[in-house]
Motif scaffolding. Structure first.
Motif, PDB file in Angstrom:
ATOM      1  N   ALA A   1      40.503  51.646  35.638  1.00 48.04           N
ATOM      2  CA  ALA A   1      41.853  52.006  36.085  1.00 48.04           C
ATOM      3  C   ALA A   1      42.011  51.649  37.554  1.00 48.04           C
ATOM      4  O   ALA A   1      41.046  51.576  38.307  1.00 48.04           O
ATOM      5  N   GLY A   2      43.256  51.411  37.946  1.00 48.04           N
ATOM      6  CA  GLY A   2      43.557  51.101  39.338  1.00 48.04           C
ATOM      7  C   GLY A   2      43.782  49.620  39.554  1.00 48.04           C
ATOM      8  O   GLY A   2      43.793  48.816  38.614  1.00 48.04           O
ATOM      9  N   SER A   3      43.955  49.235  40.804  1.00 45.43           N
ATOM     10  CA  SER A   3      44.224  47.849  41.155  1.00 45.43           C
ATOM     11  C   SER A   3      43.032  46.969  40.783  1.00 45.43           C
ATOM     12  O   SER A   3      41.879  47.329  41.020  1.00 45.43           O
ATOM     13  N   PHE A   4      43.353  45.801  40.208  1.00 39.19           N
ATOM     14  CA  PHE A   4      42.310  44.905  39.714  1.00 39.19           C
ATOM     15  C   PHE A   4      42.411  43.558  40.414  1.00 39.19           C
ATOM     16  O   PHE A   4      43.504  43.035  40.643  1.00 39.19           O
ATOM     17  N   ILE A   5      41.245  42.997  40.741  1.00 38.23           N
ATOM     18  CA  ILE A   5      41.178  41.716  41.444  1.00 38.23           C
ATOM     19  C   ILE A   5      40.591  40.678  40.495  1.00 38.23           C
ATOM     20  O   ILE A   5      39.433  40.788  40.079  1.00 38.23           O
ATOM     21  N   ALA A   6      41.391  39.685  40.129  1.00 31.19           N
ATOM     22  CA  ALA A   6      40.970  38.647  39.186  1.00 31.19           C
ATOM     23  C   ALA A   6      40.634  37.365  39.935  1.00 31.19           C
ATOM     24  O   ALA A   6      41.135  37.110  41.037  1.00 31.19           O
ATOM     25  N   CYS A   7      39.778  36.547  39.315  1.00 24.69           N
ATOM     26  CA  CYS A   7      39.392  35.257  39.890  1.00 24.69           C
ATOM     27  C   CYS A   7      40.191  34.126  39.262  1.00 24.69           C
ATOM     28  O   CYS A   7      40.686  34.247  38.133  1.00 24.69           O
ATOM     29  N   SER A   8      40.275  33.036  39.961  1.00 25.74           N
ATOM     30  CA  SER A   8      40.895  31.838  39.419  1.00 25.74           C
ATOM     31  C   SER A   8      40.126  31.386  38.182  1.00 25.74           C
ATOM     32  O   SER A   8      38.892  31.368  38.183  1.00 25.74           O
ATOM     33  N   PRO A   9      40.826  31.001  37.097  1.00 28.05           N
ATOM     34  CA  PRO A   9      40.121  30.527  35.900  1.00 28.05           C
ATOM     35  C   PRO A   9      39.336  29.251  36.141  1.00 28.05           C
ATOM     36  O   PRO A   9      38.477  28.889  35.333  1.00 28.05           O
ATOM     37  N   ARG A  10      39.583  28.563  37.232  1.00 29.24           N
ATOM     38  CA  ARG A  10      38.827  27.346  37.548  1.00 29.24           C
ATOM     39  C   ARG A  10      37.445  27.675  38.098  1.00 29.24           C
ATOM     40  O   ARG A  10      36.586  26.802  38.179  1.00 29.24           O
ATOM     41  N   GLN A  11      37.239  28.937  38.500  1.00 32.00           N
ATOM     42  CA  GLN A  11      35.996  29.309  39.169  1.00 32.00           C
ATOM     43  C   GLN A  11      35.062  30.145  38.304  1.00 32.00           C
ATOM     44  O   GLN A  11      33.916  30.391  38.692  1.00 32.00           O
ATOM     45  N   ILE A  12      35.517  30.613  37.152  1.00 34.92           N
ATOM     46  CA  ILE A  12      34.689  31.462  36.301  1.00 34.92           C
ATOM     47  C   ILE A  12      34.767  30.974  34.859  1.00 34.92           C
ATOM     48  O   ILE A  12      35.740  30.310  34.485  1.00 34.92           O
ATOM     49  N   PRO A  13      33.774  31.280  34.021  1.00 36.44           N
ATOM     50  CA  PRO A  13      33.822  30.875  32.616  1.00 36.44           C
ATOM     51  C   PRO A  13      35.023  31.463  31.887  1.00 36.44           C
ATOM     52  O   PRO A  13      35.512  32.546  32.228  1.00 36.44           O
ATOM     53  N   ASP A  14      35.485  30.764  30.863  1.00 35.00           N
ATOM     54  CA  ASP A  14      36.654  31.214  30.101  1.00 35.00           C
ATOM     55  C   ASP A  14      36.459  32.603  29.521  1.00 35.00           C
ATOM     56  O   ASP A  14      37.411  33.396  29.456  1.00 35.00           O
ATOM     57  N   SER A  15      35.236  32.921  29.074  1.00 35.12           N
ATOM     58  CA  SER A  15      34.994  34.222  28.457  1.00 35.12           C
ATOM     59  C   SER A  15      35.224  35.370  29.434  1.00 35.12           C
ATOM     60  O   SER A  15      35.739  36.431  29.054  1.00 35.12           O
ATOM     61  N   ILE A  16      34.865  35.165  30.707  1.00 30.61           N
ATOM     62  CA  ILE A  16      35.086  36.199  31.716  1.00 30.61           C
ATOM     63  C   ILE A  16      36.567  36.279  32.068  1.00 30.61           C
ATOM     64  O   ILE A  16      37.143  37.370  32.181  1.00 30.61           O
ATOM     65  N   PHE A  17      37.206  35.119  32.233  1.00 33.32           N
ATOM     66  CA  PHE A  17      38.624  35.128  32.599  1.00 33.32           C
ATOM     67  C   PHE A  17      39.469  35.776  31.505  1.00 33.32           C
ATOM     68  O   PHE A  17      40.453  36.467  31.803  1.00 33.32           O
TER      69      PHE A  17
END
Length: 219
Positions: free
Chosen positions: A115-131
Motif C-alpha cells: 500500500a502507498g505510493s509506488f515507484i515503477a521502473c521503465s520497461p526498457r530497464q527491467i524484465p517483462d515479468s517484473i514490469f
C-alpha cells in the motif's frame, strides 16, 4: 579492443546490481560476483581488472559482439539467439522501502499488504515479468501515488528519499544501502544467471562459471 597487455589475461563480465567483478566489465551486480573474482584471481594470477560503466540495454549486444565474455542478468533481458542463459538462482521479489516507511516493520509481505505510493521502473530497464507486476500495482493506484523512474538505480534513490516503495528481485548478498528489503510471498521468482555465447572455450570464463555456480549453491 579485446587485447590486453601481453603479460595479462583478458576476461570481461557485467552484472546487474551492486558490486561487479571482472577484468573488463561494467559496474553494478551482485557481491557474489565480486567474491568470485577474488577466487578467479587465485587461479589466474595475471588477471587484471579494468572496470567500465556501460548502459544496461547495451550489455547483451556487447556479449553477442564478443566485446564482453559474460553478462549477469535476469532471464528475459536477452533477445539474441546466439546467447545462452545459465541460471544461477530464482530470485524472489521483495519490497524495497525506507526504514521509516509504514511497511518497514514487516518481516514478510503478501501482495494485498502492499500500500502507498509506488515507484515503477521503465520497461526498457527491467524484465517483462517484473514490469508486468509493477504495472498491475500502478493500475490500482490514483495518479498521485504513481512514480516512474528510468532505472532501478533511480527508483531506489526515490525510495531512499521516502517517496514510496518499489518491487525488485532480491539477490544473494545484494547491498540495500540502509533500505529495508522485505520478501513478498506469492509472487513468481525471477531466474537470475549468466548470458554468454554458446561457445565458452575461454579458460577464465569456464572457471568463472564454475565458481559462480558453486557460490550460488551455497546460498
Amino acid at each position: 579492443m579485446r587485447a590486453s597487455m601481453p603479460a595479462c589475461t583478458s576476461f570481461s563480465v557485467r552484472v546487474s546490481m551492486e558490486d561487479v567483478a571482472s577484468s573488463r566489465m561494467s559496474a553494478g551486480g551482485s557481491a557474489t560476483a565480486a567474491l568470485v573474482l577474488g577466487e578467479l584471481a587465485g587461479h589466474f594470477p595475471l588477471l587484471r581488472p579494468d572496470i567500465h560503466l556501460v548502459p544496461s540495454p547495451s550489455l547483451l549486444t556487447l556479449v553477442e559482439n564478443d566485446q564482453l565474455h559474460a553478462c549477469l542478468a535476469f532471464k528475459g533481458e536477452q533477445k539474441k539467439s546466439s546467447l545462452v542463459f545459465r541460471e544461477l538462482c530464482a530470485a524472489p521479489l521483495a519490497c524495497y522501502c525506507a526504514p521509516d516507511h509504514p511497511l518497514a516493520g514487516r518481516d514478510t509481505l503478501v501482495k494485498r499488504d502492499l500500500a502507498g505510493s509506488f515507484i515503477a521502473c521503465s520497461p526498457r530497464q527491467i524484465p517483462d515479468s517484473i514490469f508486468a507486476i509493477q504495472n498491475g500495482i500502478l493500475a490500482s493506484l490514483p495518479p498521485g501515488q504513481r512514480y516512474f523512474a528510468s532505472s532501478i538505480e533511480s527508483a531506489l534513490t526515490l525510495v531512499k528519499a521516502g517517496l514510496g516503495y518499489t518491487l525488485f528481485p532480491a539477490l544473494p548478498l545484494a547491498r540495500t544501502d540502509g533500505l529495508r528489503c522485505i520478501p513478498v510471498t506469492g509472487l513468481p521468482a525471477v531466474p537470475y544467471g549468466v548470458y554468454c555465447q554458446r561457445r565458452n572455450d575461454h579458460p577464465v570464463l569456464r572457471q568463472f562459471l564454475t565458481l559462480l555456480a558453486e557460490r550460488f549453491r551455497e546460498k
